[in-house]
Design an enzyme around this catalytic site. Sequence first.
Site, mmCIF file in Angstrom:
data_model
loop_
_atom_site.group_PDB
_atom_site.id
_atom_site.type_symbol
_atom_site.label_atom_id
_atom_site.label_comp_id
_atom_site.label_asym_id
_atom_site.label_seq_id
_atom_site.Cartn_x
_atom_site.Cartn_y
_atom_site.Cartn_z
ATOM 1 N N LYS A 103 0.857 -1.189 0.000
ATOM 2 C CA LYS A 103 0.000 0.000 0.000
ATOM 3 C C LYS A 103 0.888 1.231 0.000
ATOM 4 O O LYS A 103 1.700 1.383 0.911
ATOM 5 C CB LYS A 103 -0.863 0.019 1.266
ATOM 6 N N LYS A 189 -5.507 5.762 3.331
ATOM 7 C CA LYS A 189 -6.027 5.504 4.692
ATOM 8 C C LYS A 189 -4.893 5.508 5.719
ATOM 9 O O LYS A 189 -5.124 5.803 6.896
ATOM 10 C CB LYS A 189 -6.853 4.211 4.755
ATOM 11 N N ASP A 215 -19.037 7.776 9.833
ATOM 12 C CA ASP A 215 -19.864 7.040 10.749
ATOM 13 C C ASP A 215 -19.656 5.533 10.706
ATOM 14 O O ASP A 215 -19.826 4.833 11.702
ATOM 15 C CB ASP A 215 -21.321 7.365 10.396
ATOM 16 N N ARG A 226 -24.389 1.779 20.079
ATOM 17 C CA ARG A 226 -25.428 0.857 20.552
ATOM 18 C C ARG A 226 -25.557 -0.312 19.584
ATOM 19 O O ARG A 226 -25.753 -1.449 19.989
ATOM 20 C CB ARG A 226 -26.757 1.617 20.693
ATOM 21 N N VAL A 250 -32.246 2.991 21.824
ATOM 22 C CA VAL A 250 -32.551 2.354 20.537
ATOM 23 C C VAL A 250 -31.283 1.838 19.858
ATOM 24 O O VAL A 250 -30.200 2.366 20.078
ATOM 25 C CB VAL A 250 -33.251 3.317 19.548
#
Length: 286
Positions: A103, A189, A215, A226, A250
Amino acid sequence: MVYSKPQPNGNSKVLVFGAGNFGSCLASHLGDSQHEVYMWAREERIVKHFNLSHRNPIYLQDHVFPSTITAVGPELPNKAFINNTLKPSLDVENLPLLIFVNKGIEVGTNALTLEIIADTCGPDIAKAATFISGPSFAKEIVQRQPTSVSVASLTELEATKAAALFHQPHFRCYTGVDPIGIELSGALKNVYAIASGMADGLGYENNTRATGVGDLFLTCSSSNSRNYTVGYRLGQGEKLDVIMKTLGSVAEGVPTTKGVKKIIEELGISAPIANSVSDRNIKEAK
Ligand SMILES: NC(=O)C1=CN([C@@H]2O[C@H](COP(=O)(O)OP(=O)(O)OC[C@H]3O[C@@H](n4cnc5c(N)ncnc54)[C@H](O)[C@@H]3O)[C@@H](O)[C@H]2O)C=CC1
Ligand SMILES: O=C(CO)COP(=O)(O)O
């Protein structure tokens, strides 16, 4: 923890260039599949030590390598070795696979490996080159921890051949035809990994670490998530309904798996990870 048993997949002869962490890891992975593997190391003491003990004295030191691997070097394999031992196919339709796992971007020219291959070996060889990119830490692959990698070449045919060589129940290969995208993502990355380490080193937490990759990384990698917590507790053997009752909050991913299943079916796409999460949750809900 249950580790997958490798499935024999033998018959190929493979020469791995490099006996560092990742070279020896991939040699081990292919040796696990009963391929006949030769691993070139540039240091004589690695070659000698490896062939006596099936251990690498410098990298992955705790790992005992499969007996299907022979270390060669420090001289580069010569024509006689290649012709007599590897016996590559001379049939143009069935040339040996050329697989790259490094890489990075060449300092000075900014060239990617595919561009270097095209410049030095010509377009036909570049067309046959295939790139494998993680997320895949060497030390976890040799423990046969479930891993998935991207396998990309300019043609689906080459990518599929390379994927078939590496595929194992615990090592899933996703093929694609965007080697430049795969190479660029793998190289870039690492810059963000340095930034991420710096944020941690400075004492910042998950929001900061996930800046730039978003995210997916945040929720897939933190026990503060969660949804990650639901998955973790399922993995530990708890029942879904108990988890949902005690989570105290939730976890949108659980109902979303149902919608995802529908989208996957409607589009007719392959999404085995999302599919199996969905199947598992639906089974528990019955
Ligand atoms: N370690 C990992 O989990 C993964 C590594 N990679 C990529 O694989 C590549 C290699 O990484 P590692 O094996 O982890 O590094 P490493 O530092 O463990 O090993 C590098 C090997 O290359 C040899 N080497 C260095 N310069 C050389 C030269 N000029 N000529 C010949 N041999 C030379 C070293 O002696 C050593 O055996 C990197 O591009 C890395 O980003 C990709 C995925 C995972
Ligand atoms: O690329 C890797 C895993 O996919 C290895 O990352 P590091 O080189 O930062 O250890």
